[in-house]
Design an enzyme around this catalytic site. Structure first.
Site, mmCIF file in Angstrom:
data_model
loop_
_atom_site.group_PDB
_atom_site.id
_atom_site.type_symbol
_atom_site.label_atom_id
_atom_site.label_comp_id
_atom_site.label_asym_id
_atom_site.label_seq_id
_atom_site.Cartn_x
_atom_site.Cartn_y
_atom_site.Cartn_z
ATOM 1 C CG HIS A 1 -4.543 83.368 -30.805
ATOM 2 N ND1 HIS A 1 -5.459 84.401 -30.897
ATOM 3 C CD2 HIS A 1 -4.969 82.428 -31.706
ATOM 4 C CE1 HIS A 1 -6.366 84.116 -31.810
ATOM 5 N NE2 HIS A 1 -6.100 82.927 -32.311
ATOM 6 C CG ASP B 1 -7.415 60.441 -18.313
ATOM 7 O OD1 ASP B 1 -8.171 59.603 -17.771
ATOM 8 O OD2 ASP B 1 -7.244 60.487 -19.544
ATOM 9 C CB CYS C 1 -5.849 87.153 -26.728
ATOM 10 S SG CYS C 1 -4.656 86.852 -28.046
ATOM 11 C CG ASP D 1 -9.598 66.077 -22.442
ATOM 12 O OD1 ASP D 1 -10.524 65.267 -22.618
ATOM 13 O OD2 ASP D 1 -8.406 65.775 -22.635
ATOM 14 C CB CYS E 1 -8.626 87.354 -31.273
ATOM 15 S SG CYS E 1 -7.979 86.696 -29.723
ATOM 16 C CB CYS F 1 -5.044 89.311 -31.363
ATOM 17 S SG CYS F 1 -5.032 87.580 -31.881
HETATM 18 ZN ZN LIG Z 1 -5.750 86.354 -30.055
#
Ligand SMILES: [Zn+2]
Length: 383
Positions: free
Chosen positions: A331, A89, A302, A262, A300, A305
């Site tokens: 996360h 930016d 990830c 964004d 989830c 998690c």
């Molecule tokens: Zn997660």
């Protein structure tokens, strides 16, 4: 270069490929890396999540550490060891901060440095030179951003200045391998937004960003601006909505034909304990989670998690431990990255409208607490 790969039926959603020195498939979401880092996350974290792109701030980087070292290292990708697509930016957004804006004139902007208070004068030509040195895939032009609630006359001045600055940016931008995106202004005044969009489209930049939104207007006003802008912007141009990052806003805006997003939403809210789940936002500091052994979001995949409980993350955040902020940020960025992947897949498979319907049915927009409220999603910079 932008190439449309697949278009949804009965919707303006599409999958495309945006290519500069690096490339990424749209629609995508960019975490904010103002000072060349996404807060709490390393470049390895971002790579492990397949984050396709991020946005940094060329104006702030030019002040610290300065462009010399970044240029010497071959650009922002090498400097931060991130090799996905990067945007920078221009500093236009910093104009919203009355604490730092000293003067907004036809020739350029005078800022007070957020670091040492020294007076800085910056022109559209300076911005192009800085962005060429920092070398993101996509450089943003310097736009002229009026605060929300400005009068029609003030917004008209900003629209005209944005046009003049965009012309100067186009003229002085020399890096043919770097994409250059124009930014439209006009606040929520339909005629002024129309004029600004036409002004920028006429210059034929590589992409069009809708600026000056998500700074206090209503969600409906934002949708009206997107819809109006999409009617003017040629189909083959990528459209970037600046500052929007909540899952329910994103899916509606993808439906309206927006390709790039964004926001500091995902990371800032994570640090404050507001976590994304497929059922809506989870406020991890609530009493009910003190003894909760379950993951943030059972759906989830990830690493957070898979390995950590709500109880642990709540405790670490409450203690203001860096690990709590890191797990929460990881996360949230994973969630939104995966969410965008799922959106792209649904468009490709001709299932976007069904995906959107199912998502919105399950996703509860939390109206109770502050940070996630649309109107408060201000892109506060300098922090
Ligand atoms: Zn997660």
């Amino acid at each position: 270069m932008y190439k449309i790969i697949s278009e949804a039926k009965k919707s303006l959603a599409r999958v495309g490929k945006l290519s500069g020195r690096h490339s990424a498939e749209t629609p995508f979401f960019m975490p904010v890396a103002t000072k060349a880092s996404v807060k709490q996350l390393s470049a390895e974290d971002l790579t492990s999540m397949n984050v396709p792109a991020l946005i940094s701030n060329s104006f702030l980087l030019s002040l610290k550490p300065g462009t010399t070292i970044i240029k010497k290292m071959g650009g922002i990708h090498n400097f931060m060891n991130y090799h996905g697509m990067t945007f920078t930016d221009s500093g236009g957004f910093q104009m919203l901060n009355a604490q730092f804006l000293l003067k907004n004139e036809e020739e350029g902007v005078t800022f007070k440095s957020p670091y040492d208070g020294r007076k800085l004068f910056i022109t559209p030509e300076d911005v192009m030179r800085i962005e060429e040195d920092i070398k993101p895939d996509v450089a943003m032009m310097l736009d002229n951003l009026p605060p929300h609630g400005s009068t029609r006359e003030e917004v008209l001045v900003s629209v005209n200045r944005t046009k003049a600055w965009a012309e100067r940016c186009m003229k002085s931008h020399k890096d043919s391998k770097q994409l250059l995106f124009g930014i439209t202004q006009g606040s929520v005044y339909k005629d002024l937004r129309t004029k600004s969009t036409r002004d920028i489209v006429t210059l034929d930049p590589d992409g069009i960003a809708l600026g000056g939104l998500c700074i206090g207007e209503t969600q409906q006003q934002m949708f009206d601006v997107i819809s109006l802008s999409k009617k003017i912007i040629p189909t083959e141009k990528p459209v970037y909505l600046m500052g929007v990052g909540s899952p329910h806003d994103i899916i509606e805006c993808v439906h309206m034909g927006v390709d790039v997003f964004d926001s500091r939403f995902a990371t800032r809210n994570a640090r404050h304990g507001t976590l994304f789940t497929r059922k809506g936002n989870l406020m991890i500091d609530r009493k009910e989670f003190v003894h909760d052994e379950g993951p943030i979001d059972p759906t989830c995949s990830c690493f957070v998690c898979k390995n950590y409980s709500r109880a642990y993350i709540q405790f670490q955040l409450k203690q203001k431990e860096a690990v709590g902020m890191r797990l929460a940020s990881y996360h949230n960025v994973w969630f939104i990255t995966k969410f965008m992947e799922d959106i792209r897949t649904s468009i490709r498979e001709g299932e976007f409208l069904k995906f959107r319907r199912d998502f919105l049915k399950k996703y509860r927009v939390n109206k109770v607490r502050g940070p996630f409220e649309y109107s408060q999603n201000l892109r506060k910079t300098f922090k």
